[in-house]
Write an enzyme that holds these catalytic residues in place. Structure first.
Site, PDB file in Angstrom:
ATOM      1  CB  SER A  75      -0.919  -0.003   1.228  1.00  0.00           C
ATOM      2  OG  SER A  75      -0.168  -0.239   2.397  1.00  0.00           O
TER       3      SER A  75
ATOM      4  CE  LYS B 283       9.512  -0.323   1.745  1.00  0.00           C
ATOM      5  NZ  LYS B 283       9.701  -0.734   3.153  1.00  0.00           N
TER       6      LYS B 283
ATOM      7  CG  ASP C 228       5.301  -7.186  10.162  1.00  0.00           C
ATOM      8  OD1 ASP C 228       4.674  -8.142  10.656  1.00  0.00           O
ATOM      9  OD2 ASP C 228       4.990  -6.663   9.081  1.00  0.00           O
TER      10      ASP C 228
END
Length: 527
Positions: free
Chosen positions: A105, A123, A258
């Site tokens: 996203s 990125k 994460d």
């Protein structure tokens, strides 16, 4: 304003489509976020990490949200690169793959080759994503009251608080300079661990919206078939991944927040940690508390566990200590009845978070992030190597490092400080007794106790006070008798006034009575 109104209509339309007026559940919430678009998918993923704000069943469902979104076309990617690099991309890169290797996203990732033939990944942040997300969140915040009402969740979910928390987290994740710093810090922390690495950052080409990193080719940790075909020992991979994770938490105080399977790869015999956009910091203070809490659980020490729990956060209301002890005892009892090797760290962390929420103990966001990270880590390990047990490894790591952490100078300093503190307090005891006697005499003593054995406590307090009073009477008798010995009072026996002799004997009788009573009470307690 027109754009804002249009977006609000879209949001309301999605809510209507999902019939939120008929209530909401975790599955329905996931569907709503997916239909609202990439911004909301990202928010859902971040929300899944905040079990201190959302109920656990919502967090589990949100963690399953899809990560892939529609990719940007390559012309848009080229335009962003030109803008961020301040030159034509082909002046720096020999080749840029048109097809992305990952779309999310906030950004998407492309493979590329530098002019010196080094393989890298780019990125690239989506254009205006921060502004789009801010506008969406502003609208959602305005609608937060309506959402609480329409969904029928009442106080179950504080949407306003959720939105504020998520915006702060998202802003940090959209700053690629911060992620570059995280990567550099992580690399430095792990440089002595031969089997662990992370991508290298090319700072000369990186900024807030573009991150250029070394390309690492490998196998995702949950791709079992590929790992087996390459001859990897999955149990060893699981063990070493868990050990390194424990090092991040308990030694480094900086951990990957994460660690889902997509962020852990195996390359040339090394464990590669990817995507450090979300990382947590754990202070030395919290690390010490965590060690105390784990040790207390393993030793079934409820009192120490209670102190550790209260040290983790701040009580937002008066603590019901009796209830907290009961809940902790139940929690520890649950895990003490299990075989040590079958304890589930994720389940333990979830139970601990639920207990903190129940007793209204507010905790630091990094502690919550750690708890969710641990749950994710254990889930990832189960996919790769189900035999690996995080509790075992965590306690083994603590034991192995306990001796190394002992600092003789610090221990001596603490001991001297304790001795000094105890000496100072002992000198204050006479003054404190004097104050206690004064307020007792004036009827100002009031003691508040919380105990399931209140009557017994009161009886013990009464007995103690009776003994204190008798002891004071003995002191008064002996002191006055001694003073009379210095006077000319008659008649006398062996040079002492009769009344002094009577005072000494009466005091002695009371002392013998007290000693006999104490011996009898000790005998009863032993029985």
């Amino acid at each position: 304003m027109k754009q804002e109104t249009g977006r609000l209509k879209e949001i309301l339309h999605v809510l209507k489509e999902h019939k939120v007026t008929q209530g909401i559940d975790p599955v329905k919430l996931c569907g709503i976020l997916e239909d609202l678009g990439p911004t909301y998918v990202k928010l859902g993923q971040i929300m899944s990490m905040r079990s201190d704000i959302l109920p656990e069943r919502y967090c589990k469902e949100l963690a399953r949200l899809r990560t892939d979104v529609k990719p940007m076309d390559f012309n848009t990617v080229w335009g962003i690169l030109k803008k961020e690099l301040h030159k034509e991309p082909n002046e720096i890169f020999q080749k840029i793959n048109k097809e992305p290797i990952g779309c999310a996203s906030i950004a998407q990732v492309h493979k590329a080759v530098l002019k010196d033939k080094k393989k890298v990944v780019l990125k690239i942040q989506r254009p205006n994503i921060k502004q789009i997300m801010e506008e969406d969140l502003t609208l959602l915040k305005k609608a937060s009251g309506f959402l609480n009402f329409a969904t029928g969740t009442g106080d179950l979910i504080d949407f306003r608080k959720v939105i504020d928390e998520l915006w702060e987290t998202s802003k940090e994740e959209m700053d690629f300079i911060k992620e570059a710093q995280h990567l550099e810090r992580f690399y430095k922390n792990q440089e002595d661990v031969r089997y662990v690495t992370c991508p290298k950052v090319y700072k000369e080409y990186s900024n807030r919206h573009l991150l250029v990193m070394s390309y690492i080719d490998g196998i995702q940790i949950d791709h079992i078939k590929e790992l087996d075909e390459e001859g990897y020992d999955r149990y060893e991979i699981g063990q070493k991944t868990a050990q390194n994770y424990c090092k991040q938490i308990l030694s480094d105080g900086f951990f990957h927040a994460d660690p889902h399977p997509g962020n852990l790869w195996i390359s040339e015999g090394q464990i590669v940690w990817l995507d450090l956009g979300m990382a947590g910091n754990l202070s030395e203070h919290y690390r010490a508390i965590m060690k105390r809490a784990i040790t207390a659980i393993l030793k079934n020490d409820i009192y120490e566990l209670k102190n550790a729990f209260l040290s983790f956060g701040k009580a937002t209301q008066k603590i019901d200590h009796a209830s907290l002890y009961t809940d902790l005892d139940d929690m520890v009892g649950k895990y003490m009845n299990m075989d040590f090797g079958t304890m589930d760290l994720g389940e333990l962390m979830e139970d601990a978070l639920d207990l903190l929420k129940k007793h209204k103990i507010a905790i630091d966001s990094d502690i919550t992030l750690l708890a969710r990270s641990m749950v994710t880590m254990e889930g990832t390990l189960k996919l790769c190597s189900p035999q690996v047990n995080m509790i075992k490894i965590l306690t083994s790591y603590m034991s192995a490092n306990m001796i190394n952490e002992i600092d003789p100078k610090r221990e001596v300093k603490h001991a001297l400080r304790d001795i000094y503190g105890s000496s100072k307090k002992s000198l204050e005891i006479p003054a404190q007794i004097s104050d206690l006697l004064n307020i007792t005499k004036n009827g100002q003593v009031r003691i508040n106790l919380e105990s399931s054995q209140m009557d017994e406590v009161r009886r013990d307090m009464k007995k103690g006070m009776d003994h204190l009073i008798l002891t004071l009477i003995v002191m008064a008798l002996w002191f006055s008798s001694a003073l009379l010995c210095l006077s000319d009072v008659t008649p006398r026996i062996d040079g002492m006034p009769y009344i002094s002799v009577a005072g000494f004997i009466t005091g002695l009788v009371i002392v013998i009575y007290l000693l006999i009573k104490m011996i009898i009470q000790k005998g009863r307690h032993r029985k």
